[in-house]
Each structure stands twice: as structure tokens, then as C-alpha cells.
Design a protein around this motif. Sequence first.
Motif, PDB file in Angstrom:
ATOM      1  N   THR A 105     -37.432   8.362  24.396  1.00  0.00           N
ATOM      2  CA  THR A 105     -38.167   7.513  25.428  1.00  0.00           C
ATOM      3  C   THR A 105     -38.738   6.380  24.734  1.00  0.00           C
ATOM      4  O   THR A 105     -39.450   6.387  23.754  1.00  0.00           O
ATOM      5  N   PHE A 106     -38.486   5.068  25.195  1.00  0.00           N
ATOM      6  CA  PHE A 106     -39.152   3.981  24.642  1.00  0.00           C
ATOM      7  C   PHE A 106     -39.052   2.919  25.781  1.00  0.00           C
ATOM      8  O   PHE A 106     -38.721   2.991  26.630  1.00  0.00           O
ATOM      9  N   VAL A 107     -39.979   1.482  25.364  1.00  0.00           N
ATOM     10  CA  VAL A 107     -40.119   0.858  26.306  1.00  0.00           C
ATOM     11  C   VAL A 107     -38.994  -0.321  25.754  1.00  0.00           C
ATOM     12  O   VAL A 107     -38.269  -0.825  26.739  1.00  0.00           O
ATOM     13  N   GLU A 108     -39.258  -0.760  24.646  1.00  0.00           N
ATOM     14  CA  GLU A 108     -38.277  -1.882  24.185  1.00  0.00           C
ATOM     15  C   GLU A 108     -38.159  -2.030  22.378  1.00  0.00           C
ATOM     16  O   GLU A 108     -39.039  -1.477  21.645  1.00  0.00           O
ATOM     17  N   GLU A 109     -36.960  -2.515  22.361  1.00  0.00           N
ATOM     18  CA  GLU A 109     -36.591  -2.312  20.609  1.00  0.00           C
ATOM     19  C   GLU A 109     -36.085  -3.668  20.848  1.00  0.00           C
ATOM     20  O   GLU A 109     -35.140  -4.292  21.278  1.00  0.00           O
ATOM     21  N   THR A 110     -36.175  -4.360  19.437  1.00  0.00           N
ATOM     22  CA  THR A 110     -35.720  -5.661  19.167  1.00  0.00           C
ATOM     23  C   THR A 110     -34.385  -5.583  17.883  1.00  0.00           C
ATOM     24  O   THR A 110     -34.766  -4.765  17.018  1.00  0.00           O
ATOM     25  N   TYR A 111     -33.466  -6.007  18.200  1.00  0.00           N
ATOM     26  CA  TYR A 111     -32.303  -6.020  16.877  1.00  0.00           C
ATOM     27  C   TYR A 111     -32.106  -7.314  16.823  1.00  0.00           C
ATOM     28  O   TYR A 111     -32.093  -8.383  17.432  1.00  0.00           O
ATOM     29  N   GLU A 112     -31.616  -7.435  15.335  1.00  0.00           N
ATOM     30  CA  GLU A 112     -31.121  -8.730  14.964  1.00  0.00           C
ATOM     31  C   GLU A 112     -29.984  -8.819  14.101  1.00  0.00           C
ATOM     32  O   GLU A 112     -29.425  -7.659  13.508  1.00  0.00           O
ATOM     33  N   ASN A 113     -29.222  -9.796  14.069  1.00  0.00           N
ATOM     34  CA  ASN A 113     -27.737  -9.907  13.375  1.00  0.00           C
ATOM     35  C   ASN A 113     -28.027 -10.490  12.060  1.00  0.00           C
ATOM     36  O   ASN A 113     -29.335 -11.154  11.832  1.00  0.00           O
ATOM     37  N   ASP A 114     -27.019 -10.689  11.067  1.00  0.00           N
ATOM     38  CA  ASP A 114     -27.076 -11.388   9.883  1.00  0.00           C
ATOM     39  C   ASP A 114     -27.273 -12.937  10.043  1.00  0.00           C
ATOM     40  O   ASP A 114     -27.778 -13.608   9.074  1.00  0.00           O
ATOM     41  N   ASN A 115     -27.138 -13.401  11.393  1.00  0.00           N
ATOM     42  CA  ASN A 115     -27.320 -14.877  11.557  1.00  0.00           C
ATOM     43  C   ASN A 115     -28.795 -15.232  11.970  1.00  0.00           C
ATOM     44  O   ASN A 115     -29.100 -16.433  12.488  1.00  0.00           O
ATOM     45  N   GLY A 116     -29.624 -14.073  12.150  1.00  0.00           N
ATOM     46  CA  GLY A 116     -30.930 -14.388  12.788  1.00  0.00           C
ATOM     47  C   GLY A 116     -30.974 -14.445  14.226  1.00  0.00           C
ATOM     48  O   GLY A 116     -32.154 -14.421  14.905  1.00  0.00           O
ATOM     49  N   PHE A 117     -30.011 -14.153  14.906  1.00  0.00           N
ATOM     50  CA  PHE A 117     -29.940 -13.958  16.295  1.00  0.00           C
ATOM     51  C   PHE A 117     -30.606 -12.597  16.825  1.00  0.00           C
ATOM     52  O   PHE A 117     -30.386 -11.567  16.274  1.00  0.00           O
ATOM     53  N   ASP A 126     -33.437   3.948  35.118  1.00  0.00           N
ATOM     54  CA  ASP A 126     -32.668   4.661  34.508  1.00  0.00           C
ATOM     55  C   ASP A 126     -31.537   4.149  33.646  1.00  0.00           C
ATOM     56  O   ASP A 126     -30.584   4.705  32.926  1.00  0.00           O
ATOM     57  N   LEU A 127     -31.575   2.776  33.456  1.00  0.00           N
ATOM     58  CA  LEU A 127     -30.733   2.098  32.669  1.00  0.00           C
ATOM     59  C   LEU A 127     -31.388   1.362  31.537  1.00  0.00           C
ATOM     60  O   LEU A 127     -32.625   1.202  31.297  1.00  0.00           O
ATOM     61  N   PHE A 128     -30.352   1.220  30.504  1.00  0.00           N
ATOM     62  CA  PHE A 128     -30.821   0.459  29.360  1.00  0.00           C
ATOM     63  C   PHE A 128     -30.140  -1.048  29.106  1.00  0.00           C
ATOM     64  O   PHE A 128     -28.894  -1.052  29.174  1.00  0.00           O
ATOM     65  N   ASN A 129     -30.940  -1.900  29.399  1.00  0.00           N
ATOM     66  CA  ASN A 129     -30.569  -3.329  29.308  1.00  0.00           C
ATOM     67  C   ASN A 129     -30.823  -4.170  28.121  1.00  0.00           C
ATOM     68  O   ASN A 129     -31.740  -3.963  27.346  1.00  0.00           O
ATOM     69  N   VAL A 130     -29.755  -4.675  27.755  1.00  0.00           N
ATOM     70  CA  VAL A 130     -30.037  -5.587  26.504  1.00  0.00           C
ATOM     71  C   VAL A 130     -29.992  -7.263  27.061  1.00  0.00           C
ATOM     72  O   VAL A 130     -29.114  -7.734  27.820  1.00  0.00           O
ATOM     73  N   TYR A 131     -30.998  -7.696  26.436  1.00  0.00           N
ATOM     74  CA  TYR A 131     -31.409  -9.309  27.003  1.00  0.00           C
ATOM     75  C   TYR A 131     -31.170 -10.133  25.485  1.00  0.00           C
ATOM     76  O   TYR A 131     -31.596  -9.782  24.549  1.00  0.00           O
ATOM     77  N   THR A 170     -26.637   4.972  29.057  1.00  0.00           N
ATOM     78  CA  THR A 170     -27.311   5.759  27.929  1.00  0.00           C
ATOM     79  C   THR A 170     -27.946   4.939  26.941  1.00  0.00           C
ATOM     80  O   THR A 170     -27.274   3.795  26.583  1.00  0.00           O
ATOM     81  N   HIS A 171     -28.771   5.304  26.220  1.00  0.00           N
ATOM     82  CA  HIS A 171     -29.155   5.001  25.076  1.00  0.00           C
ATOM     83  C   HIS A 171     -28.380   4.896  23.925  1.00  0.00           C
ATOM     84  O   HIS A 171     -28.209   3.683  23.266  1.00  0.00           O
ATOM     85  N   PRO A 172     -27.712   5.877  23.635  1.00  0.00           N
ATOM     86  CA  PRO A 172     -26.633   5.837  22.616  1.00  0.00           C
ATOM     87  C   PRO A 172     -25.611   4.778  22.786  1.00  0.00           C
ATOM     88  O   PRO A 172     -25.073   4.146  22.099  1.00  0.00           O
ATOM     89  N   GLY A 173     -25.276   4.577  24.067  1.00  0.00           N
ATOM     90  CA  GLY A 173     -24.173   3.655  24.649  1.00  0.00           C
ATOM     91  C   GLY A 173     -24.599   2.407  24.189  1.00  0.00           C
ATOM     92  O   GLY A 173     -23.833   1.371  23.524  1.00  0.00           O
ATOM     93  N   ALA A 174     -26.010   1.878  24.528  1.00  0.00           N
ATOM     94  CA  ALA A 174     -26.427   0.785  24.077  1.00  0.00           C
ATOM     95  C   ALA A 174     -26.414   0.571  22.694  1.00  0.00           C
ATOM     96  O   ALA A 174     -25.950  -0.628  22.111  1.00  0.00           O
ATOM     97  N   LEU A 175     -27.032   1.537  21.784  1.00  0.00           N
ATOM     98  CA  LEU A 175     -27.092   1.700  20.675  1.00  0.00           C
ATOM     99  C   LEU A 175     -25.509   1.161  19.812  1.00  0.00           C
ATOM    100  O   LEU A 175     -25.462   0.533  18.927  1.00  0.00           O
ATOM    101  N   SER A 176     -24.652   1.648  20.547  1.00  0.00           N
ATOM    102  CA  SER A 176     -23.191   1.578  19.998  1.00  0.00           C
ATOM    103  C   SER A 176     -22.938   0.170  20.196  1.00  0.00           C
ATOM    104  O   SER A 176     -22.167  -0.247  19.203  1.00  0.00           O
TER     105      SER A 176
END
Length: 152
Positions: free
Chosen positions: A97-109, A118-123, A134-140
Motif C-alpha cells: 500500500t502506498f500513496v505515490e511513486e515517481t518513475y523516470e526513463n532514460d530521457n529524463g521524463f 481501488d485503482l492505480f493511476n499513472v500521470y 492492480t499495482h503489479p499491472g501498473a508496474l508492468s
Amino acid sequence: MLTFEEKLAIIEGFPQLSKKEVSLGRLNFQYDKSVSEKKNVVFHLHPNGNGFVYAGRIPGQKKDAKGYANIRDFSKSELTELIQASIDSLSEPASETFVEETYENDNGFTLTLVKEGDLFNVYAGEMLDGTFLTHPGALSYLAQEGFRRKYY
């Protein structure tokens, strides 16, 4: 490829890991505060530079049947990120369980993963990029798109 000594210095930079000597000069590093039965973060670090890091709960990471990623050809940043991700994955129950995580790609985006109800949204900024059940679905999805978790 990093030498054994370079890998050892990186791994020893994680004070939450304890070193255990095993056969043939190999070393294991364990995370004693793991919430699962799995304790080894670094497995069989060998003086020839080969070794493994537990990645069983990290989507998108190439790993063997036991969940370990071979670190023979890892760079300093790749090894550091994987060890931190491994520790993080062993710090929380599988139904994280978490509130927010930040992800970055090699281009800095950057993309932000947020649990909303109950949803996991990517912004992407303020724009919704994707919604997952699901969280694993978003991570995938994030891994397939080339995004890795950003640690501060």
C-alpha cells in the motif's frame, strides 16, 4: 563490468544489509528486516565479479526461476538501483500500500503512479496516462515503457 571490489563497495554502502560469508569465497548480503521469509538481497557475490540480486518482486527485471537477477555486467547505477528496489520490495508486504511513486526513463521524463481508491493511476504531469486495476499491472506497464522507480 565492475570488479568484485567495486561491487562490494557499492553493496557495503547499504548499511541495512548484513554480510554473510559462504563457500568458495562468495558473500551473501541479507536484509534482516525483511517482511517476507526471503532475506538475501545479494546472493553468492563471487570474487570473479559474478553474483545475483533478488528481484522476484520487481516487475520488468530479467531474473531466474528463483527471482534473482545476474549482476555480472551491471553498471554502478544499475546495481545501486536494483539493490534499493530489492530492499524496498522486501520492506513491504506483497500487497503493498502506498500513496505515490515517481518513475523516470532514460530521457529524463517522469511519470507518477498514484493509488486512488481501488485503482492505480499513472500521470504524466497532470494528464492521466493510464489506469490499472492492480499495482503489479501498473508496474508492468511502466517497465514495458522503459520507466524505473526514482529514489530520492
